[in-house]
Structure formats: C-alpha cells, structure tokens
Scaffold this active site. Structure first.
Site, PDB file in Angstrom:
ATOM      1  N   GLY A  25       0.810  -1.214   0.000  1.00  0.00           N
ATOM      2  CA  GLY A  25       0.000   0.000   0.000  1.00  0.00           C
ATOM      3  C   GLY A  25       0.841   1.261   0.000  1.00  0.00           C
ATOM      4  N   ALA A  26       1.869   1.287  -0.845  1.00  0.00           N
ATOM      5  CA  ALA A  26       2.859   2.377  -0.791  1.00  0.00           C
ATOM      6  C   ALA A  26       2.618   3.463  -1.823  1.00  0.00           C
ATOM      7  CB  ALA A  26       4.267   1.817  -0.957  1.00  0.00           C
ATOM      8  N   ASN A 109       1.630  -2.472   5.465  1.00  0.00           N
ATOM      9  CA  ASN A 109       0.990  -1.176   5.678  1.00  0.00           C
ATOM     10  C   ASN A 109      -0.395  -1.075   5.070  1.00  0.00           C
ATOM     11  OD1 ASN A 109       0.915   1.988   5.830  1.00  0.00           O
ATOM     12  ND2 ASN A 109       0.695   1.478   3.655  1.00  0.00           N
ATOM     13  N   TYR A 172     -12.380  -2.125  12.843  1.00  0.00           N
ATOM     14  CA  TYR A 172     -11.022  -1.776  12.399  1.00  0.00           C
ATOM     15  C   TYR A 172     -10.013  -1.952  13.531  1.00  0.00           C
ATOM     16  CZ  TYR A 172      -7.149   1.402  11.300  1.00  0.00           C
ATOM     17  OH  TYR A 172      -5.909   1.959  11.115  1.00  0.00           O
ATOM     18  N   LYS A 176      -6.730  -4.641  14.194  1.00  0.00           N
ATOM     19  CA  LYS A 176      -5.379  -4.187  14.507  1.00  0.00           C
ATOM     20  C   LYS A 176      -4.885  -4.786  15.826  1.00  0.00           C
ATOM     21  CE  LYS A 176      -4.473  -1.494  10.983  1.00  0.00           C
ATOM     22  NZ  LYS A 176      -3.416  -1.873  10.009  1.00  0.00           N
ATOM     23  N   ILE A 205      -3.399  10.888  12.135  1.00  0.00           N
ATOM     24  CA  ILE A 205      -2.447  11.304  11.107  1.00  0.00           C
ATOM     25  C   ILE A 205      -3.223  11.949   9.963  1.00  0.00           C
ATOM     26  CG2 ILE A 205      -0.603  10.605   9.543  1.00  0.00           C
ATOM     27  CD1 ILE A 205       0.130  10.084  12.429  1.00  0.00           C
TER      28      ILE A 205
END
Length: 267
Positions: A25-26, A109, A172, A176, A205
């Site tokens: 996922g970059a 990621n 979610y 995690k 973020i």
C-alpha cells in the site's frame, strides 16, 4: 505484473550491499512516506498498490531519482488467492534485478477503513476489515517469510485505537489488536532466524484515511491536536520516520513490541 522499474546491480558503485524492502500500500499516505524515507536511506523497494497505478509510478520515480532500484506490483491484500503468484513475482524480481533469492524488510501497511457504529455494524464491513487488516496480513506474511533473509525485519501497522477509542471504528481497531498479537507470535517463531517483528501504532495522522477528515477538517484537526501532548495532528512523515528507524541497524534488539507514534495522544 511488474511496472515502472529501474534496475541497478546488487551493489552500488562503492560495493555496498543493497538492502531491499517490500512495502504494501505504498502509493499514498503512510506507505508512500515510508517507501520514500527508506529510499532516502539507501534501501531499494518493491512497493504494492491496489489501485491508482499512477500514484505508484510517481513513488517509483521519486525513488529512482534518489538512486534506488524500485518496482511497483499490483496487489489486493484482501485477495489471499493471489498471494502465491505474488510471491513468485517477488522471487523473479529479486533474481532479475538484484541477483538475490531474498529480501530484507517487510512493511505490512496496506489498509482501509469502514466506519460503522457497533450497533449498526454489518458483516460485510466486518469481513472487509478482517480481510484487509488481519487475514491478509497473516497469510501474505506466511507466503513472504520464506523469501525474507535471516536477520531481516518485519513491521506491521497497527493503530493508536487499540489503546484509546473512537466512534465507529470497533471492527477496524479489533483487527489491529489481532495484528499486535500476531506480531508477538512472529517475533517468537522467527527469532531463531534473527528476524525481528514489531508493530507501529500511529495516532491521528493527516492522510486520506476514512475520507481524509484528519487531513482536511480544521475543526477536527484542532480537536485532535488538543488531545496530543505534542499539540498537533501527526503527518505521514512522522510515521515513515518511525518505521525507518525500526528498520535501521540500531534497533536489532527490539522485537515483539508495539511502538505507538501518536504524539502522546490521550496520555
């Protein structure tokens, strides 16, 4: 299929060994920041994207401009049936571009968000989170660990929401939490090979996560900043730098840990 490549030899002009990282996922957000930070630190890249091939190409171009070898591969990290073919493609790239049979760093990621209050949560949304954030991470890592060099490193992305809570993100955050447990087991089982495994848990973020509200809504940003000891919302480079630090030669004694990078949110 592989796209957007720039090929160098396995060593640079000074004969230094070329380290290789796979970052899923970059093409945007935290993955993009991580990939480019690693490129700046002399690490070659295999990055993945599910969509937005143009964004992946732009990351490869920036890494190439920094003198790195970079490849972009399409991968849906929820499609476990595709993982064997993906591993074969990685094996081919390692041999053709680096003359190697292994790589050094894996950064899991890739992700997405489904925001649903618990009482309105659907099995569809739950299964989406399960596939992307836990099942996909679990089985993709299983396929890639045989290609990971002894002494290599794994970083899995978690979230600050496994410690504090936010409305609508129970599924979610639960996935995690599972990733954090899985990472400790990885650290234990792969320790005999000298491989470390850790999670990085970002706080708020400013990315396009969940529609980009932490990036674009100034009211939300101000409220979140007030909850952080450092007084601001994080930016992608805050996380890219944290991950790069864990992959550096100075943190080899750290394994099985959850490292929260949240600016001191809800201390």
């Amino acid at each position: 299929m592989s796209t957007h490549t720039n090929t160098h030899k396995d060593t640079d002009t000074q004969g230094t060994f070329r380290r290789i990282a796979i970052v899923t996922g970059a093409n945007r957000g935290l993955g993009r920041s991580t990939a480019l930070r690693l490129a700046d630190e002399g690490i070659d890249l295999i990055l993945t994207y599910r969509s937005h091939e143009d964004e992946a190409a732009a990351v490869v171009a920036e890494a190439t401009a920094a003198g790195r070898t970079a490849h972009a591969l399409r991968l849906d990290t929820a499609d476990t049936a595709a993982f064997a073919d993906f591993a074969d493609e990685v094996r081919r790239l390692l041999k053709e571009s680096w003359g190697r049979e292994d790589f050094d760093f894996l950064v899991n990621n890739a992700g997405s968000a489904v925001t649903e209050p618990f009482l309105q949560a659907t099995e569809e949304g739950f299964d989406t989170m399960l596939g992307v954030h836990f099942k996909g991470v679990y089985f993709l890592t299983q396929k890639l660990v045989p290609l990971l060099a002894d002494g290599g490193r794994i970083v899995n992305l978690s979230t600050g929401l496994t410690r504090f809570t936010s409305d609508g993100l129970s599924a979610y955050a639960s996935m995690k939490g599972a990733v954090e447990v899985f990472t400790r087991y990885l650290a234990k089982e792969l320790g005999p090979r000298g491989i470390t495994a850790n999670t990085v848990a970002p706080g708020p973020i400013g990315t396009d996560f969940a529609g980009g509200f932490m990036r674009d809504d100034e009211g939300v940003r101000a409220a979140l900043a007030a909850q952080a000891a450092l007084g601001r919302v994080g930016e992608p480079d805050d996380i890219g730098g944290t991950i790069a630090a864990l992959l550096s030669g100075r943190t080899g004694w750290v394994t099985g840990q959850r490292i929260e990078a949240s600016g001191g949110t809800f201390l």
